[in-house]
Enzyme design. Structure first.
Site, PDB file in Angstrom:
ATOM      1  N   THR A  20      34.088  38.591  36.682  1.00 30.36           N
ATOM      2  CA  THR A  20      34.081  38.377  37.985  1.00 30.36           C
ATOM      3  C   THR A  20      34.987  37.189  38.731  1.00 30.36           C
ATOM      4  OG1 THR A  20      32.303  39.702  38.077  1.00 30.36           O
ATOM      5  CG2 THR A  20      32.646  38.803  39.994  1.00 30.36           C
ATOM      6  N   ARG A  55      30.203  53.225  36.324  1.00 28.63           N
ATOM      7  CA  ARG A  55      29.252  52.024  36.259  1.00 28.63           C
ATOM      8  C   ARG A  55      29.357  51.411  37.430  1.00 28.63           C
ATOM      9  NH1 ARG A  55      29.494  46.056  35.817  1.00 28.63           N
ATOM     10  NH2 ARG A  55      28.039  45.419  34.675  1.00 28.63           N
ATOM     11  N   GLY A 107      28.504  47.490  38.985  1.00 28.88           N
ATOM     12  CA  GLY A 107      27.784  46.106  38.647  1.00 28.88           C
ATOM     13  C   GLY A 107      27.250  45.533  39.934  1.00 28.88           C
ATOM     14  N   ASP A 108      27.014  43.981  39.831  1.00 28.20           N
ATOM     15  CA  ASP A 108      26.401  43.272  40.856  1.00 28.20           C
ATOM     16  C   ASP A 108      27.301  42.818  42.005  1.00 28.20           C
ATOM     17  OD1 ASP A 108      27.141  40.211  40.345  1.00 28.20           O
ATOM     18  OD2 ASP A 108      27.143  41.355  38.644  1.00 28.20           O
ATOM     19  N   THR A 164      28.451  35.600  38.976  1.00 28.67           N
ATOM     20  CA  THR A 164      29.426  36.185  37.835  1.00 28.67           C
ATOM     21  C   THR A 164      28.486  36.360  36.588  1.00 28.67           C
ATOM     22  OG1 THR A 164      31.329  35.921  36.649  1.00 28.67           O
ATOM     23  CG2 THR A 164      30.310  34.165  37.440  1.00 28.67           C
ATOM     24  N   GLY A 165      28.728  37.340  35.866  1.00 26.40           N
ATOM     25  CA  GLY A 165      28.025  37.450  34.573  1.00 26.40           C
ATOM     26  C   GLY A 165      27.442  39.159  34.366  1.00 26.40           C
ATOM     27  N   GLY A 218      25.864  42.075  34.983  1.00 25.90           N
ATOM     28  CA  GLY A 218      25.890  42.899  36.334  1.00 25.90           C
ATOM     29  C   GLY A 218      24.402  43.315  36.505  1.00 25.90           C
TER      30      GLY A 218
END
Length: 258
Positions: free
Chosen positions: A156, A184, A186-187, A207-208, A210
């Protein structure tokens, strides 16, 4: 005092990727800083910075986004303004060159906070944003990695800023996780998890992994520590340590305080 911070994502990178990514980060930070230097709002600064990274194929956002299990690019992005708490988010978007600008359109319209899929793409078309065939966002490198079933390199992208008026903003954009199932989310599209901004607390972009970031509400958790008096760097480290302790996940985080 004006300030901006930009990240290009957590994750492994090959030695030959390091220089072009550092150059991309510098371009993004300088682009956002130019907005602040001429008196622009923090929200405009972070969007312009993130758009630079979306246009750079060395990052997992916009062109160069990773592919789903089915070999398709689906992207997520969100933005938030700290003065009004206005926010906009989009997810599972295909064929929009700059999802962060689409998230801004959602914010500006003020009807919804979160739009997904084809209705979001239709909104991009109505507002004259750059829409392209989905395959135009696929690079040779991402296709090679998908065919080889290799994990994505990088993750991200995001930015946070404080403008001359003291207002804060945050923006985050991603192609997601390599090999994810279509649909899907993500965060990066979830306000409070991957993105949050509040003039009273601070602004952050994560970032990472999610799913773990969503479950902890990572950015909002970090900003609550700032609200209780922690410096931004201490708050970031503590929130990331909590993420690791509670969920066994490692991530990255940029924060800016009021």
């Amino acid at each position: 005092m004006t300030a901006i911070a930009v990240h290009g994502g957590a994750g492994d990178e090959r030695p030959e990727e390091r220089a072009p990514r550092r150059a991309g980060i510098i371009r993004a930070a300088e682009t956002g800083w130019a907005v602040l230097a001429r008196g622009g709002h923090a929200l405009d600064a972070v969007i312009e910075a993130v758009a630079v990274l979306e246009d750079d194929p060395h990052f997992n956002a916009g062109v160069g986004s990773v592919l789903t299990r089915e070999g398709i690019v689906e992207m997520d992005a969100s933005v938030m303004a700290g003065d009004t708490l206005a926010a906009g988010a989009v997810a599972t978007v295909r064929g929009v060159a700059n999802p962060v600008r689409l998230a801004r359109v959602v914010l500006d319209e003020g009807r919804e906070v979160f739009l997904v899929g084809e209705p979001a793409v239709a909104l991009a078309r109505r507002h004259g944003l750059r829409v392209c065939p989905p395959e135009a966002l696929v690079t040779e490198e991402t296709r090679r990695r998908w065919l080889a079933r290799e994990a994505a390199s990088g993750n991200t992208v995001g930015a946070v800023a404080r403008d001359a008026a003291g207002h804060l903003a945050a923006a985050t954009s991603t192609g997601g996780v390599s090999g994810k199932r279509c649909g899907r989310i993500g965060d990066s599209a979830v306000i409070g998890a991957g993105t949050y901004a509040d003039d009273a607390r601070g602004a952050g972009s994560a970032t990472g992994p999610g799913e773990a970031i969503i479950r902890l509400g990572l950015v909002r958790a970090a900003l609550e520590r700032i609200a209780r008096g922690s410096p931004a760097d201490v708050a970031a480290r503590a929130a990331l340590a909590c993420l690791h302790r509670r969920l066994g996940a490692d991530a990255g985080l940029i924060l800016i305080d009021p």
